[in-house]
Enzyme design. Structure first.
Site, PDB file in Angstrom:
ATOM      1  N   TYR A  10      -7.391   7.978  14.555  1.00 58.98           N
ATOM      2  CA  TYR A  10      -5.832   7.841  13.773  1.00 58.98           C
ATOM      3  C   TYR A  10      -6.235   7.425  12.436  1.00 58.98           C
ATOM      4  O   TYR A  10      -5.508   7.971  11.757  1.00 58.98           O
ATOM      5  CB  TYR A  10      -5.572   6.491  14.710  1.00 58.98           C
ATOM      6  CG  TYR A  10      -4.550   5.725  13.804  1.00 58.98           C
ATOM      7  CD1 TYR A  10      -3.338   6.629  13.711  1.00 58.98           C
ATOM      8  CD2 TYR A  10      -4.776   4.585  13.082  1.00 58.98           C
ATOM      9  CE1 TYR A  10      -2.291   5.948  12.807  1.00 58.98           C
ATOM     10  CE2 TYR A  10      -3.762   4.039  12.165  1.00 58.98           C
ATOM     11  CZ  TYR A  10      -2.667   4.637  12.162  1.00 58.98           C
ATOM     12  OH  TYR A  10      -1.575   4.157  11.367  1.00 58.98           O
ATOM     13  N   GLU A  60      -4.783   0.193   6.657  1.00 57.81           N
ATOM     14  CA  GLU A  60      -4.881   0.957   8.160  1.00 57.81           C
ATOM     15  C   GLU A  60      -5.681  -0.016   9.061  1.00 57.81           C
ATOM     16  O   GLU A  60      -5.553  -0.224  10.050  1.00 57.81           O
ATOM     17  CB  GLU A  60      -5.144   2.251   8.073  1.00 57.81           C
ATOM     18  CG  GLU A  60      -4.314   3.138   7.568  1.00 57.81           C
ATOM     19  CD  GLU A  60      -2.885   3.036   8.347  1.00 57.81           C
ATOM     20  OE1 GLU A  60      -2.785   2.547   9.576  1.00 57.81           O
ATOM     21  OE2 GLU A  60      -1.796   3.708   7.779  1.00 57.81           O
ATOM     22  N   GLN A  85      -4.441  -3.896  15.382  1.00 60.11           N
ATOM     23  CA  GLN A  85      -4.252  -5.021  16.253  1.00 60.11           C
ATOM     24  C   GLN A  85      -3.275  -6.120  15.364  1.00 60.11           C
ATOM     25  O   GLN A  85      -3.174  -7.245  15.986  1.00 60.11           O
ATOM     26  CB  GLN A  85      -5.611  -5.717  16.506  1.00 60.11           C
ATOM     27  CG  GLN A  85      -6.502  -4.874  16.849  1.00 60.11           C
ATOM     28  CD  GLN A  85      -6.679  -4.498  18.258  1.00 60.11           C
ATOM     29  OE1 GLN A  85      -5.845  -4.779  19.062  1.00 60.11           O
ATOM     30  NE2 GLN A  85      -7.568  -3.381  18.702  1.00 60.11           N
ATOM     31  N   THR A  86      -2.944  -5.932  14.334  1.00 66.30           N
ATOM     32  CA  THR A  86      -2.114  -7.101  13.445  1.00 66.30           C
ATOM     33  C   THR A  86      -0.933  -6.536  12.926  1.00 66.30           C
ATOM     34  O   THR A  86      -0.623  -5.215  12.449  1.00 66.30           O
ATOM     35  CB  THR A  86      -3.206  -7.572  12.367  1.00 66.30           C
ATOM     36  OG1 THR A  86      -4.447  -8.054  12.954  1.00 66.30           O
ATOM     37  CG2 THR A  86      -2.675  -8.647  11.738  1.00 66.30           C
ATOM     38  N   ASP A 100      -1.088   6.813  16.718  1.00 65.36           N
ATOM     39  CA  ASP A 100      -1.442   5.408  17.289  1.00 65.36           C
ATOM     40  C   ASP A 100      -0.664   5.001  18.276  1.00 65.36           C
ATOM     41  O   ASP A 100       0.181   6.000  18.702  1.00 65.36           O
ATOM     42  CB  ASP A 100      -1.315   4.329  15.848  1.00 65.36           C
ATOM     43  CG  ASP A 100       0.344   4.427  15.670  1.00 65.36           C
ATOM     44  OD1 ASP A 100       1.014   5.044  15.975  1.00 65.36           O
ATOM     45  OD2 ASP A 100       0.543   3.508  14.803  1.00 65.36           O
ATOM     46  N   CYS A 144      19.237   5.927  16.876  1.00 62.31           N
ATOM     47  CA  CYS A 144      17.688   6.525  16.614  1.00 62.31           C
ATOM     48  C   CYS A 144      18.148   7.773  15.966  1.00 62.31           C
ATOM     49  O   CYS A 144      19.058   8.491  16.457  1.00 62.31           O
ATOM     50  CB  CYS A 144      17.178   6.824  17.808  1.00 62.31           C
ATOM     51  SG  CYS A 144      15.887   8.012  17.829  1.00 62.31           S
ATOM     52  N   GLY A 202      -9.230 -11.911  12.643  1.00 60.52           N
ATOM     53  CA  GLY A 202      -9.989 -11.657  13.825  1.00 60.52           C
ATOM     54  C   GLY A 202     -10.519 -10.165  13.888  1.00 60.52           C
ATOM     55  O   GLY A 202     -10.499  -9.343  13.061  1.00 60.52           O
ATOM     56  N   TYR A 203     -10.969  -9.757  15.247  1.00 57.67           N
ATOM     57  CA  TYR A 203     -11.993  -8.594  15.171  1.00 57.67           C
ATOM     58  C   TYR A 203     -12.801  -8.327  13.979  1.00 57.67           C
ATOM     59  O   TYR A 203     -12.449  -7.286  13.328  1.00 57.67           O
ATOM     60  CB  TYR A 203     -10.870  -7.352  15.380  1.00 57.67           C
ATOM     61  CG  TYR A 203     -10.032  -7.779  16.650  1.00 57.67           C
ATOM     62  CD1 TYR A 203     -10.222  -7.196  17.869  1.00 57.67           C
ATOM     63  CD2 TYR A 203      -8.668  -8.322  16.445  1.00 57.67           C
ATOM     64  CE1 TYR A 203      -9.584  -7.391  18.997  1.00 57.67           C
ATOM     65  CE2 TYR A 203      -7.857  -8.337  17.469  1.00 57.67           C
ATOM     66  CZ  TYR A 203      -8.246  -8.057  18.728  1.00 57.67           C
ATOM     67  OH  TYR A 203      -7.587  -8.176  19.763  1.00 57.67           O
ATOM     68  N   TRP A 216       0.983  -1.420   0.035  1.00 61.11           N
ATOM     69  CA  TRP A 216       0.039   0.036   0.041  1.00 61.11           C
ATOM     70  C   TRP A 216       0.815   1.387  -0.011  1.00 61.11           C
ATOM     71  O   TRP A 216       0.427   2.368  -0.305  1.00 61.11           O
ATOM     72  CB  TRP A 216      -1.073  -0.032   1.150  1.00 61.11           C
ATOM     73  CG  TRP A 216      -0.276  -0.181   2.346  1.00 61.11           C
ATOM     74  CD1 TRP A 216       0.234   0.714   3.170  1.00 61.11           C
ATOM     75  CD2 TRP A 216      -0.200  -1.600   3.137  1.00 61.11           C
ATOM     76  NE1 TRP A 216       0.894   0.044   4.489  1.00 61.11           N
ATOM     77  CE2 TRP A 216       0.558  -1.111   4.290  1.00 61.11           C
ATOM     78  CE3 TRP A 216      -0.265  -3.005   2.741  1.00 61.11           C
ATOM     79  CZ2 TRP A 216       1.089  -2.424   5.108  1.00 61.11           C
ATOM     80  CZ3 TRP A 216       0.026  -4.010   3.736  1.00 61.11           C
ATOM     81  CH2 TRP A 216       0.496  -3.711   4.724  1.00 61.11           C
ATOM     82  N   CYS A 246      18.379   3.263  21.181  1.00 57.16           N
ATOM     83  CA  CYS A 246      18.623   4.694  21.248  1.00 57.16           C
ATOM     84  C   CYS A 246      19.866   5.163  20.378  1.00 57.16           C
ATOM     85  O   CYS A 246      20.148   6.009  19.809  1.00 57.16           O
ATOM     86  CB  CYS A 246      18.611   5.142  22.514  1.00 57.16           C
ATOM     87  SG  CYS A 246      17.335   4.821  23.650  1.00 57.16           S
TER      88      CYS A 246
HETATM   89 FE1  SF4 Z   1      15.532   6.238  22.384  1.00 54.29          FE
HETATM   90 FE2  SF4 Z   1      15.000   7.498  20.066  1.00 54.29          FE
HETATM   91 FE3  SF4 Z   1      13.115   6.327  21.329  1.00 54.29          FE
HETATM   92 FE4  SF4 Z   1      14.240   8.512  22.328  1.00 54.29          FE
HETATM   93  S1  SF4 Z   1      12.899   8.184  20.541  1.00 54.29           S
HETATM   94  S2  SF4 Z   1      13.653   6.410  23.378  1.00 54.29           S
HETATM   95  S3  SF4 Z   1      16.351   8.150  21.732  1.00 54.29           S
HETATM   96  S4  SF4 Z   1      14.788   5.260  20.409  1.00 54.29           S
END
Ligand code: SF4
Length: 341
Positions: free
Chosen positions: A115, A32, A37-38, A133, A197, A76-77, A19, A194
């Site tokens: 949402y 969507e 739930q899936t 969401d 990230c 489901g659902y 999609w 993190c």
């Molecule tokens: Fe960690 Fe990034 Fe989530 Fe913050 S937004 S908790 S840095 S993964």
């Protein structure tokens, strides 16, 4: 400029989804609804099959209930797909067959909440709209280190405002998807990555070491546990199936004979006799738990071979049970029947 990092990361890391390649409003909508739930990997084959059989809103509006329930079987659902058709009919009657574009208009359709409306409006039509969401709530309560209970309206409103403040208004659909994708792949509930990230420098929870304390959720309600006995009553490779009532849990779906208690083997035979059958042989089937959102069925099962009987029953040919929309609560029994020697 958090959105720049986020979109750069999204462009490089987004997963391929059918999609996403063609964000046709109908495709975005169906995907969507399926994704509620899936997981994505489960949804993809269902989505492809659904779109192949029902390629347009018009086809969905006119589809036979048995067909779309079967296409949904296993997801489901089921109220989701019932609402999908109700909404498709309204779109045909009141919107000239085109899904409306604005969030508030979309939310007038059955099964489309805040949402989903935001997702369709932003992804399919490029409108500036939020789509909050569970992933987005998690990511943003971490980014802002917000300790509000995410089931409370006030917290959701705050998160909505955070998203609006940071959104790239030139690519709202991609921006919304980038947060969801970040939540699914990087900012995961238990082990957020993190170090990988793209928005780590903007994240207050990371700075405060509170990632795992966000989001704050209330204690879960305990599920109700119920005892059930499933009887597969069979005569000459045909088994009795029953259609469930048209309201409540698993409405309009098919099941084997279901008793709201745990029966012993002797009681199961007696039950079959009371139903007018002449039992020839009984065998124990699978014993298992099936978990719904707020309910658990503790299931025992038996297969009872009986003499051919008349009477008001729906007999399904055992090799063609897939013609009936039998929900996943019974799939262990169906599989066991298939593999029975
Ligand atoms: Fe960690 Fe990034 Fe989530 Fe913050 S937004 S908790 S840095 S993964």
């Amino acid at each position: 400029m958090m959105h720049v990092q986020l979109l750069k990361w999204f462009d490089a890391h987004k997963r391929t989804m059918p999609w996403r390649e063609q964000p046709i409003p109908y495709y975005v909508w169906v995907s969507e609804i399926m994704l509620q739930q899936t997981q994505v990997s489960v949804v993809i084959p269902y989505f492809e099959r659904f779109i192949k059989e029902l390629p347009t809103i018009e086809a969905l509006a006119q589809a036979d209930e048995e067909l779309f329930l079967r296409l949904w079987q296993g997801l489901g659902y089921y109220s989701r797909v019932m609402n999908l058709q109700k909404a498709a009919r309204i779109v045909q009657d009141q919107w000239q067959g085109e899904l409306p574009q604005e969030k508030d208009e979309l939310m007038t359709l059955p099964g489309i909440g805040d949402y989903t409306a935001g997702a369709i409006s932003s992804i399919a039509y490029g409108k500036v709209a939020t789509a909050i969401d569970g992933n987005v709530l998690r990511v943003y309560t971490r980014l802002y280190d917000d300790d509000g209970d995410i089931t409370k309206v006030a917290t959701k409103r705050r998160v909505d405002a955070y998203v609006m403040d940071t959104m790239d208004k030139t690519r709202p659909g991609d921006f919304n998807q980038s947060i969801m994708e970040l939540g699914a792949l990087v900012c995961t509930p238990k082990n957020p990555k993190c170090n990988a990230c793209p928005v780590a420098d903007d994240c207050k929870a990371r700075a405060n070491g509170t990632q795992l304390l966000r989001p704050v959720k209330p204690q879960k309600k305990k599920s109700v546990e119920e005892e059930k006995t499933v009887l597969v009553i069979r005569a000459d490779k045909r088994v009795i199936v029953q259609k469930r009532p048209n309201k409540g849990l698993l409405k309009n779906l098919w099941q084997y004979t279901l008793v709201d208690a745990h029966l012993t083997e002797k009681e199961a035979v007696a039950f079959a006799q009371e139903q007018g059958h002449v039992p020839l042989k009984i065998k124990q089937g699978p014993t298992y738990k099936h978990i719904f959102s707020h309910r658990i069925w503790n299931i025992v099962s038996f297969i009872i071979d009986v003499e051919e009987t008349t009477g008001k029953h729906t007999w399904a040919v055992q090799d063609r049970l897939e013609e009936y929309a039998i929900p996943s609560a019974f799939s262990l029994i169906s599989e066991w029947l298939e593999n029975e020697v």
